[in-house]
Design an enzyme around this catalytic site. Structure first.
Site: not given
Length: 268
Positions: A82, A127, A217
């Site tokens: 992402h 992911d 992230s």
């Protein structure tokens, strides 16, 4: 929120990219993914963390879109899907390595040349992504778990993200924290069917207070293996808010994709 990078973590967000990073991706035509049914991920820093020493985690890198990552090979970074756009040529990412303090004169900066996003990634599970660097870095790499034997115990998480939910402030200095494993059954009490147990794992304290957050992230969640070496077991992915009681962070389960990651790195 995606916690990690263009924001997947925060408020049901991908865990954790920064708003600035998300904007940069949009300008470059790279649309960050969303954590759940489709929230746009938001990066966040380590909540409840302490400063990491220079050289303590030499494999850790910062990505210009506001995510973290780890050196999988000297010229390949492992991060979250992402955090990046579609697979292919990409020279828009600046990778900062070799410094716990991003403002340090010791920081090494290198551009990306290609991106490989997990095949079949649709903002839920899978992911992970790889970024090819323009040149190899003379820094240690971080091994990844090839099976589930290390998916237990206490993990270390690191990042340059937010230090509390909703904050847009970024310290610029790498923070670290410890978080315990949370089983799928307990994790699903909060996330229900949003969790993909075969591809994701959870970690955090029942009382909250310590967690990854926006801007974290893509960063690694790791622990020591049987030989005492660091090994990456998770990738900061998403979560609802940051460090909330009863709300663990969600991480990509690296061992579920170890073979895919190795193959993808060979083809970059």
């Amino acid at each position: 929120m995606t916690r990690h990078a263009p924001e997947r973590r925060g408020l049901t967000t991908l865990k954790r990219a920064t708003a600035t990073g998300a904007a940069a991706l949009a300008v470059a035509g790279l649309q960050p993914g969303s954590a759940h049914a489709a929230p746009v991920p938001i990066p966040a820093p380590v909540v409840g963390g302490t400063p990491a020493a220079q050289g303590e985690f030499p494999f850790m890198v910062h990505l210009s879109m506001g995510c973290g990552g780890a050196l999988y090979r000297n010229d390949v970074v492992l991060t979250a899907a992402h955090c990046v756009g579609r697979s292919g040529r990409n020279t828009s990412v600046t990778v900062t390595a070799g410094a716990a303090d991003l403002r340090s004169t010791a920081a090494i900066k290198v551009k990306s040349t290609k991106v490989k996003r997990a095949p079949g990634y649709h903002h839920k599970g899978r992911d992970w992504a790889l970024i090819k660097l323009a040149r190899p870095l003379d820094l240690p790499t971080l091994n990844i778990a090839e099976d589930g034997r290390y998916n237990k115990g206490t993990f270390t998480v690191v990042g340059w993200g937010a230090t509390q939910e909703g904050s847009r402030s970024r310290p610029g200095k790498l923070l670290k924290a410890k978080v315990p494993f949370v089983g799928d059954g307990q994790c699903k009490r909060h996330y229900g069917n949003r969790l993909v147990p075969a591809e994701e794992m959870c970690a955090g304290y029942p009382r909250g207070g310590v967690d990854t957050c926006s801007g974290d992230s893509g960063g690694p969640m790791f622990r020591k293996d049987d030989s005492g070496q660091w090994i990456e077991v998770g990738i900061t992915s998403w979560g609802d808010g940051c460090a909330r009681a009863g709300v663990p962070g969600v991480y990509t389960e690296v061992s579920a994709f170890a073979k895919n990651i190795a193959w993808a790195a060979d083809t970059l």
